[in-house]
Write a protein that holds these residues in place. Structure first.
Motif, short mmCIF file in Angstrom:
data_model
loop_
_atom_site.label_atom_id
_atom_site.label_comp_id
_atom_site.label_asym_id
_atom_site.label_seq_id
_atom_site.Cartn_x
_atom_site.Cartn_y
_atom_site.Cartn_z
N TYR A 153 0.84 -1.20 0.00
CA TYR A 153 0.00 0.00 0.00
C TYR A 153 0.87 1.25 0.00
O TYR A 153 0.61 2.21 -0.75
CB TYR A 153 -0.93 0.00 1.21
N ASN A 156 2.46 1.70 -3.38
CA ASN A 156 1.49 2.18 -4.36
C ASN A 156 1.24 3.67 -4.19
O ASN A 156 1.14 4.41 -5.18
CB ASN A 156 0.18 1.41 -4.23
N ARG A 224 0.96 -2.53 -7.54
CA ARG A 224 0.42 -3.89 -7.59
C ARG A 224 -0.75 -4.02 -6.63
O ARG A 224 -0.92 -3.18 -5.75
CB ARG A 224 1.52 -4.90 -7.22
N PRO A 225 -1.55 -5.09 -6.76
CA PRO A 225 -2.66 -5.30 -5.81
C PRO A 225 -2.13 -5.40 -4.38
O PRO A 225 -1.06 -5.97 -4.14
CB PRO A 225 -3.27 -6.62 -6.28
N LYS A 227 -1.86 -7.04 -1.29
CA LYS A 227 -2.08 -8.36 -0.69
C LYS A 227 -0.73 -8.93 -0.27
O LYS A 227 0.33 -8.39 -0.60
CB LYS A 227 -2.75 -9.30 -1.68
#
Length: 256
Positions: A153, A156, A224-225, A227
């Motif tokens: 997170y 990002n 990226r996602p 996770k």
């Protein structure tokens, strides 16, 4: 919006030069001796109020200077892309001042982060553990953080480019806030990695170099996602490999 190739080269050169200068100062300050020990931190032994004196304040100031030098050496390459974006969005007459304010905002976030880290490091070192064991424990926790969604997170968010106002003092305020926000997410993604070299008393410079490589590599990755994932984050190694192979192919093509 992208800056011109000439402006991008100037920003690249200035930031890489700043990083190199910081590394040189760390290595060769005063007679080729490493007098800046970024691994040793100053913290009170217990709650003795006599610790708060002029000498301790001077030592803490020296540690803050060493920390700032460490941040400049390790983090300057990570500022290439956001500074290029900021320069492209700024008016030409405000470009230099906006970039300076961005860097000041970025350093402000890391300066605030230095306070808990400079206190946490000696607290861990004062435990009845060997230096290698305490450093290994920090490294294990850092590796877990590397795989966490919280780390992703922050990475990002570090790719989010802020739109700044074009004129007046508002442009400078936005630039400073942009640097502060970018620094906060950099701290969030890399604070445990920064703690690891502070725990390594015998080989902290190689540890700093390794952490710098990893942190610059992960900054080159696209968002990226969010996770859990296992990722060594060695994008810089891949980039250098393709750069070398492309250079070799060009040379072979010319020879043929």
């Amino acid at each position: 919006m992208r800056p011109s190739a000439k402006l991008a080269r100037k920003i690249n050169f200035l930031l890489m030069s700043l990083s190199l200068l910081a590394w040189v100062l760390i290595f060769f300050k005063s007679g080729d001796k490493l007098e800046i020990d970024v691994c040793r931190t100053i913290a009170p032994k217990g709650f003795d109020l006599n610790f708060i004196n002029v000498d301790s304040i001077m030592k803490l100031g020296g540690q803050w200077w060493a920390w700032s030098l460490m941040v400049l050496a390790m983090m300057s390459p990570k500022l290439i892309l956001p500074l290029q974006q900021l320069a492209a969005l700024s008016l030409k007459r405000l470009r230099f001042s906006n970039c300076i304010l961005f860097v000041l905002g970025y350093l402000s976030s890391w300066s605030l982060a230095s306070l808990p880290l400079l206190l946490l490091s000696p607290m861990i070192q004062r435990q009845e553990l060997s230096g290698y064991l305490s450093a290994s424990l920090v490294l294990i926790v850092a590796l877990i953080w590397q795989c966490s969604p919280y780390k992703q997170y922050c990475l990002n968010q570090g790719h989010q480019h802020k739109i700044i106002r074009a004129f007046g003092y508002q442009s400078g305020i936005d630039s400073y806030n942009y640097g502060l926000q970018h620094g906060i997410y950099c701290v969030g993604s890399g604070w445990l990695l920064m703690l690891f070299p502070m725990m390594v008393t015998a080989a902290h410079l190689p540890a700093m170099a390794a952490v710098t490589f990893i942190m610059f590599s992960e900054h080159l990755q696209n968002p990226r996602p969010v996770k859990w994932r296992f990722d060594l984050r060695l994008q810089l190694l891949t980039y250098l490999y393709y750069l070398v192979m492309r250079s070799l192919s060009v040379k072979l093509g010319r020879n043929i």
